[in-house]
Write a protein that holds these residues in place. Sequence first.
Motif: not given
Length: 152
Positions: A124-152
């Motif tokens: 599924f992630l192959a079109p990104l290439g290995e390095h970009e796929a790893e960065q993408f997963v890390r970015a999603l992990q960061t977003l999921v772990a971040a506290p909710e921000n209601d735009g404040e």
Amino acid sequence: MAGETHASPGLLEARLGYLLKHAHLRLGEASAKALAPFGIEGHQLAVLVVLADGHPLSQLEAAGRLGVDRTTMVALVDTLEDRGLVERRRSATDRRRNIVELTEAGRDCLRRAEDARRDMERRFLAPLGEHEAEQFVRALQTLVAAPENDGE
């Protein structure tokens, strides 16, 4: 219809919600195909993963780790128990608690289904290439772990 406005494809495809939704739909379809030979779905695989974490869990503890309500957890465990992949037993220390553990068949199913899931995600992630796929997963992990921000 008169008065309707239609976003051009370029504008729509620049929207984060649109992109995440459609990527999720494609991932869900690929996941369903990958897990079909094992007779389980993604939510059921998640239960097996949580139960394999090391120590016995109650249904309530497993539900908490998965972020599902008790009713949903009971249905998931019922299905897995019917397939012989998990077993329930009363806790030796608290008879009100049901402990849920993987059976040998459950451990085997988990191993094989996880291999299939990893392969599917790699494709599924192959079109990104290995390095970009790893960065993408890390970015999603960061977003999921971040506290909710209601735009404040």
